[in-house]
Design a protein around this motif. Structure first.
Motif, PDB file in Angstrom:
ATOM      1  N   GLY A  42      -9.607  10.399   2.006  1.00 39.20           N
ATOM      2  CA  GLY A  42      -9.131  10.304   0.620  1.00 39.20           C
ATOM      3  C   GLY A  42      -9.685   9.118  -0.146  1.00 39.20           C
ATOM      4  O   GLY A  42      -9.314   8.895  -1.307  1.00 39.20           O
ATOM      5  N   THR A  43     -10.572   8.346   0.483  1.00 38.46           N
ATOM      6  CA  THR A  43     -11.092   7.135  -0.164  1.00 38.46           C
ATOM      7  C   THR A  43     -11.669   7.468  -1.546  1.00 38.46           C
ATOM      8  O   THR A  43     -12.413   8.431  -1.691  1.00 38.46           O
ATOM      9  CB  THR A  43     -12.170   6.472   0.730  1.00 38.46           C
ATOM     10  N   GLY A  44     -11.273   6.681  -2.530  1.00 38.37           N
ATOM     11  CA  GLY A  44     -11.777   6.876  -3.890  1.00 38.37           C
ATOM     12  C   GLY A  44     -11.073   7.969  -4.668  1.00 38.37           C
ATOM     13  O   GLY A  44     -11.412   8.227  -5.821  1.00 38.37           O
ATOM     14  N   HIS A  45     -10.085   8.630  -4.051  1.00 38.76           N
ATOM     15  CA  HIS A  45      -9.413   9.760  -4.688  1.00 38.76           C
ATOM     16  C   HIS A  45      -7.923   9.505  -4.900  1.00 38.76           C
ATOM     17  O   HIS A  45      -7.302   8.708  -4.207  1.00 38.76           O
ATOM     18  CB  HIS A  45      -9.529  11.017  -3.813  1.00 38.76           C
ATOM     19  N   ILE A  86      -1.851   6.958   1.764  1.00 37.14           N
ATOM     20  CA  ILE A  86      -2.727   5.791   1.946  1.00 37.14           C
ATOM     21  C   ILE A  86      -3.354   5.802   3.339  1.00 37.14           C
ATOM     22  O   ILE A  86      -4.446   5.259   3.534  1.00 37.14           O
ATOM     23  CB  ILE A  86      -1.940   4.480   1.694  1.00 37.14           C
ATOM     24  N   GLU A  87      -2.695   6.459   4.287  1.00 35.80           N
ATOM     25  CA  GLU A  87      -3.247   6.495   5.649  1.00 35.80           C
ATOM     26  C   GLU A  87      -4.447   7.426   5.745  1.00 35.80           C
ATOM     27  O   GLU A  87      -5.147   7.447   6.756  1.00 35.80           O
ATOM     28  CB  GLU A  87      -2.176   6.881   6.674  1.00 35.80           C
ATOM     29  N   GLY A 111      -6.596   7.057   3.289  1.00 38.68           N
ATOM     30  CA  GLY A 111      -7.521   6.278   2.466  1.00 38.68           C
ATOM     31  C   GLY A 111      -7.346   6.438   0.964  1.00 38.68           C
ATOM     32  O   GLY A 111      -7.965   5.710   0.197  1.00 38.68           O
ATOM     33  N   SER A 138       0.811  -1.222   0.000  1.00 33.51           N
ATOM     34  CA  SER A 138       0.000   0.000   0.000  1.00 33.51           C
ATOM     35  C   SER A 138       0.845   1.272   0.000  1.00 33.51           C
ATOM     36  O   SER A 138       0.385   2.320  -0.449  1.00 33.51           O
ATOM     37  CB  SER A 138      -0.928   0.003   1.208  1.00 33.51           C
ATOM     38  N   ARG A 193      -5.388   5.999  -2.477  1.00 32.59           N
ATOM     39  CA  ARG A 193      -4.398   5.018  -2.919  1.00 32.59           C
ATOM     40  C   ARG A 193      -3.138   5.685  -3.433  1.00 32.59           C
ATOM     41  O   ARG A 193      -2.067   5.101  -3.390  1.00 32.59           O
ATOM     42  CB  ARG A 193      -4.971   4.153  -4.028  1.00 32.59           C
ATOM     43  N   GLY A 252      -0.728   0.954  -4.545  1.00 27.89           N
ATOM     44  CA  GLY A 252      -0.608  -0.421  -4.076  1.00 27.89           C
ATOM     45  C   GLY A 252      -1.691  -1.303  -4.657  1.00 27.89           C
ATOM     46  O   GLY A 252      -2.803  -0.843  -4.939  1.00 27.89           O
TER      47      GLY A 252
END
Lengths: 193, 475
Positions: free
Chosen positions: B206-209, B234-235, B237, B139, B239, B153
Motif C-alpha cells: 500500500g506504500t504511496g496509496h 498501515i501494516e 504500508g 501511525s 498511511r 499518522g
C-alpha cells in the motif's frame, strides 16, 4: 534544520528487507521528551545481546560504522510506527543519507522534515550500492546525483527527489515558516467551515 | 485534473474539501486538519516548537489529547499512587498534562471516563466524524478512516506544524480500492480480513496509496470491525484506509458526546452519507479479495504479512527473511501451526481493545480456564470500554478464567509501559505488530483476532477458535 548540499561518505549496508522503526529505535527508549542523544540506542537490539554485550556480527558495531554517513538499507526501510525518534536516532548516530529501493511513507516524510536525506533508487542501483558496503560514494542534492565507484572510474546516477523537499534541504529551511506565511489562505478556509 | 462533474473517489472528495492551497508544481498542497489527536509520546517536542517561537495552539478546540502509551495498566496502590515503569515515563505523562494546561487543550487524563488509547477514545466520544481530516503523531491513526474520514499518522515535527497552523504540507497519494466479494464465514473476523489482506498485497503493497475498503463483507462489519480493518492498513504500508459512511456509521455516532444533537444530527448524517465514492470513480489500483475464503489467521513471522490460517503449515525457509523470522520465532519450516505451545496472551490495543473485541474474547473464555502455562492479559482500550465490560460482567468471565483484568492503555502492544513479554516467550496478541522485540526484547509475537487469542489462552497452544470445544479438551 541543517542544510544539505553535497556529501562524500562511506556506505554502511544493512541489506535486511522491511527494517521497521521498532528495530531502529525500540519503544522502551520513546519516553524521552527530547530527540537529542538517541543515537546511543539506535538499533539497540541488533547491537546488543540479551546481556547488554555488543554482538560481533552486527555491522553497526564495527568501528567503521561511526564514520559511515550513508546508510544503504534493504527494501521498505522504516516501515511501521511513525516515531520520529527513528530518523533522529540515525542522524544522531552520524548518518546524513538513507538510501533504499523503497522507503516507508511516514519515515521518509519525517526524515526529510528533519534533514536526513532519504533517497529511493531503482533495484539495480540499490543492489550495487549494497555491494559497496564500506566504500565511499558522493551525493549531490543540487544536481540530484550519486557518484558511485565503478570498474572504469566513477559513474553518475540521478535520483528522483521531491522538489519542495530538495528546496528546503538545500537551504536548511523550516517548513513551518512556509505554512505560517499562508495565514490568509488558512483563515479563509476556516471562515468557510 | 478531472472536471468537477467527473466521478470522484471518497478520498478525492475529502482531499479537495480540505485543500487550503492546491498542489502547484514543486509546492505540495496545504491540507486543513479538522481533528488533531495528541498523546504523550510524540508530542513533547511539538509543543517545544510553539514555545521556542512564542506562538499559541491555533485551534485548541480541534485538538484533543489523552494518556495511553506510557501509562501503567496496574491500578493505583492503596495510597492512590500510580506505578510507572520509569521516572521518565511519569515525566512524559506529566509533561503532556502541563502542555494541555498551558495551551488550553482538552485532555482525557487521569480521572476522565474516556481516558484510553487515542484511537479508541476519539471515535468513542464522537470526535471522529465522516468527512473529517484526522491526524495524530501515531501511525495507527488510519483507524479513524473507518468513519469515512481521511486519517493518517504524522511525525512529531508535523505535530508541531498542526499545533501551530492546523495545516500540513502533503503530496497527493494514489488511490487503491480493495473490494471484498461475498460474506465472511462464521467465526471469521475483521482481524482475519486485515491479516489476509496484508499477506495478499504485502507489507509494502500500500506504500504511496490511500486504501478504500468496499464490498459486502466490509458493509457487514460493525464499527469496531471496520476500525480493526482500517487500523491495520498501515501494516500494508498505506498511511490511510477508509470506509464510506453508511447507516451503521450514523447509528454508531448517534448520541455520542461530541456528535451533534437533535435536528442538527439528522442534517449532519445526511451530509456524512454524501462522502462516498461515486459510481464509475477511477482508482489507481483495484484489488478483489474473496471474503468467503478467509479463515481464522495468525502471523508466524516477524512482519504482519507473514501469516497463515491456523490449520496451515509453516512455509519453507526459501528466503533469508523467512529463515531469519522462523529462527527468531523458534519455529520449524514445514511444521503445522496448530498445537504450537504459547506462553502469553494479550487481548487489547487500538486494533482490538474495544467492547466488541472483549465480548468476542469473553464468549470463548466463558466457563473455561486459561491453561496453567499461559499468562493472559485483558486490557480494555479505554475507561469507557472497561466500564461497559464490567457492566456486562465480562470482567468476571476473564477473572474466573484466570486472566488478568487490567487498566486501559496501549500496554503490551508496544511494551513501553512495563507490560512486556519475556525473552524467548511466545505471545498470541490481538495487537498490530509482530516485529522482532516489539513486545519486549526477544519476545515472539503472533498476531490474531480476539477469538483466536482467547481460544489459544484456553488451549495453551495454537488452535483454530472454531475448534476450541474439541481441541481444548479438559484444559
Amino acid at each position: 534544520m541543517e542544510a544539505f548540499t553535497r556529501l562524500t561518505g562511506a556506505i554502511l549496508a544493512l541489506p535486511e528487507e522491511n527494517i521497521d522503526t521498532d528495530q531502529i529505535i525500540p519503544a522502551r527508549f520513546l519516553t524521552a521528551t527530547r530527540f537529542e542523544g538517541l543515537g546511543e540506542h539506535v538499533f539497540a537490539d541488533w547491537r546488543l545481546d540479551g546481556n547488554g554485550a555488543p554482538r560481533q556480527d552486527c555491522p553497526m558495531n564495527e568501528p567503521r560504522a561511526e564514520n559511515s554517513s550513508i546508510l544503504v538499507a534493504g527494501r521498505n526501510f522504516g516501515c511501521g510506527s511513525s516515531r520520529e525518534h527513528a530518523p533522529y536516532a540515525l542522524m544522531d548516530f552520524g548518518f546524513r543519507v538513507v538510501i533504499s529501493s523503497e522507503i516507508a511513507d511516514i519515515f521518509r516524510n519525517n526524515a526529510l522534515n528533519i534533514g536526513l536525506l532519504s533517497i529511493v533508487v531503482p533495484q539495480s542501483l540499490h543492489a550495487r550500492l549494497l555491494e559497496l558496503d564500506g566504500q565511499e560514494i558522493s551525493v549531490d542534492l543540487e544536481a540530484c546525483t550519486l557518484s558511485v565507484p565503478g570498474a572504469g572510474g566513477d559513474e553518475t546516477f540521478s535520483f528522483p527527489m521531491d522538489g519542495f523537499a530538495r528546496h528546503c534541504l538545500l537551504r536548511g529551511m523550516d517548513r513551518l515558516d512556509f505554512l505560517l506565511s499562508n495565514e490568509t489562505a488558512i483563515k479563509q478556509h476556516e471562515e468557510r467551515l | 485534473m478531472p472536471s468537477p462533474e467527473a466521478p470522484q473517489t471518497l478520498f478525492e472528495k475529502l482531499w479537495r474539501a480540505h485543500e487550503v492551497r492546491a498542489e502547484e508544481g514543486d509546492v505540495p498542497a496545504i491540507l486543513y486538519i479538522d481533528l488533531h489527536l495528541v498523546h504523550e509520546v510524540t508530542s513533547p517536542q511539538g509543543f517545544d516548537v510553539l514555545r521556542a517561537r512564542g506562538i499559541p495552539v491555533r485551534q485548541p478546540s480541534r485538538t484533543l489529547a489523552t494518556l495511553d502509551h506510557s501509562t501503567p495498566t496496574s491500578p493505583p496502590d492503596a495510597s492512590g499512587r500510580l506505578h510507572y515503569v520509569t521516572e521518565q515515563a511519569q515525566l512524559q505523562v506529566e509533561m503532556l498534562e502541563r502542555n494541555c494546561e498551558a495551551f488550553g487543550i482538552e485532555l482525557q487524563g487521569w480521572g476522565s471516563r474516556h481516558r484510553g488509547i487515542v484511537h479508541v477514545m476519539g471515535p468513542e466520544i464522537g470526535a471522529t466524524q465522516p468527512g473529517m481530516t484526522v491526524v495524530c503523531g501515531d501511525s495507527h491513526t488510519s483507524t479513524h478512516g473507518a468513519f469515512g474520514a481521511l486519517a493518517f499518522g504524522i511525525g512529531t515535527t508535523e505535530v508541531g506544524y498542526v499545533l501551530a497552523t492546523q495545516c500540513l504540507l502533503q503530496r497527493k497519494p494514489r488511490t487503491m480500492r480493495i473490494h471484498f466479494d461475498g460474506a465472511l464465514g462464521p467465526g471469521v473476523s475483521a482481524k482475519d480480513m486485515a491479516l489476509h489482506t496484508i499477506s495478499t498485497i504485502g507489507v509494502d503493497g500500500g506504500t504511496g496509496h490511500v486504501i478504500e475498503y468496499a464490498g459486502e463483507a466490509v458493509r457487514s462489519l460493525d464499527m469496531e470491525g471496520r476500525m480493526t480493518l482500517c487500523n491495520m492498513t498501515i501494516e500494508a504500508g498505506a498511511r490511510a484506509g477508509m470506509i464510506a459512511a453508511d447507516e451503521v456509521t450514523v447509528e454508531y455516532l448517534r448520541g455520542r458526546e461530541r456528535s451533534p444533537d437533535g435536528p442538527a444530527f439528522e442534517a449532519a448524517a445526511e451530509r456524512w452519507l454524501t462522502f462516498r465514492s461515486d459510481p464509475g470513480a477511477v482508482f489507481d489500483r483495484e484489488i478483489s479479495i474473496d471474503a468467503t475464503r478467509i479463515q481464522p489467521t495468525i502471523t508466524w513471522g516477524t512482519d504482519p504479512g507473514m501469516s497463515s490460517t491456523l490449520n496451515g503449515v509453516l512455509p519453507a525457509a526459501d528466503t533469508a527473511g523467512i529463515e531469519r523470522a522462523l529462527q527468531y520465532m523458534g519455529l520449524e519450516a514445514g511444521h503445522p501451526l496448530s498445537g504450537h505451545p504459547i506462553d502469553v496472551v494479550f487481548i487489547g490495543s487500538c486494533t482490538n481493545g474495544r467492547i466488541a473485541d472483549l465480548r468476542a474474547a469473553a464468549a470463548i473464555m466463558a466457563g473455561r480456564k486459561v491453561a496453567p502455562t499461559v499468562r493472559a492479559l485483558v486490557v480494555p482500550g479505554s475507561v469507557a470500554v472497561k466500564n461497559q465490560a464490567e457492566s456486562e460482567g465480562l470482567h468476571r468471565v476473564f477473572i474466573e478464567a484466570g486472566a488478568e483484568w487490567r487498566e486501559p492503555g496501549c500496554s503490551m502492544c508496544l511494551a513501553m509501559n512495563g507490560d512486556t513479554v519475556p525473552p524467548g516467550k511466545t505471545a498470541v496478541s490481538t495487537s498490530n505488530r509482530n516485529f522482532e522485540g516489539r513486545q519486549g526484547t526477544g519476545a515472539r509475537t503472533m498476531l490474531a483476532s480476539p477469538s483466536t487469542a482467547a481460544a489459544c489462552a484456553i488451549a495453551g497452544k495454537l488452535v483454530d477458535p472454531r475448534h476450541i470445544g474439541d481441541s481444548a479438551g479438559g484444559a
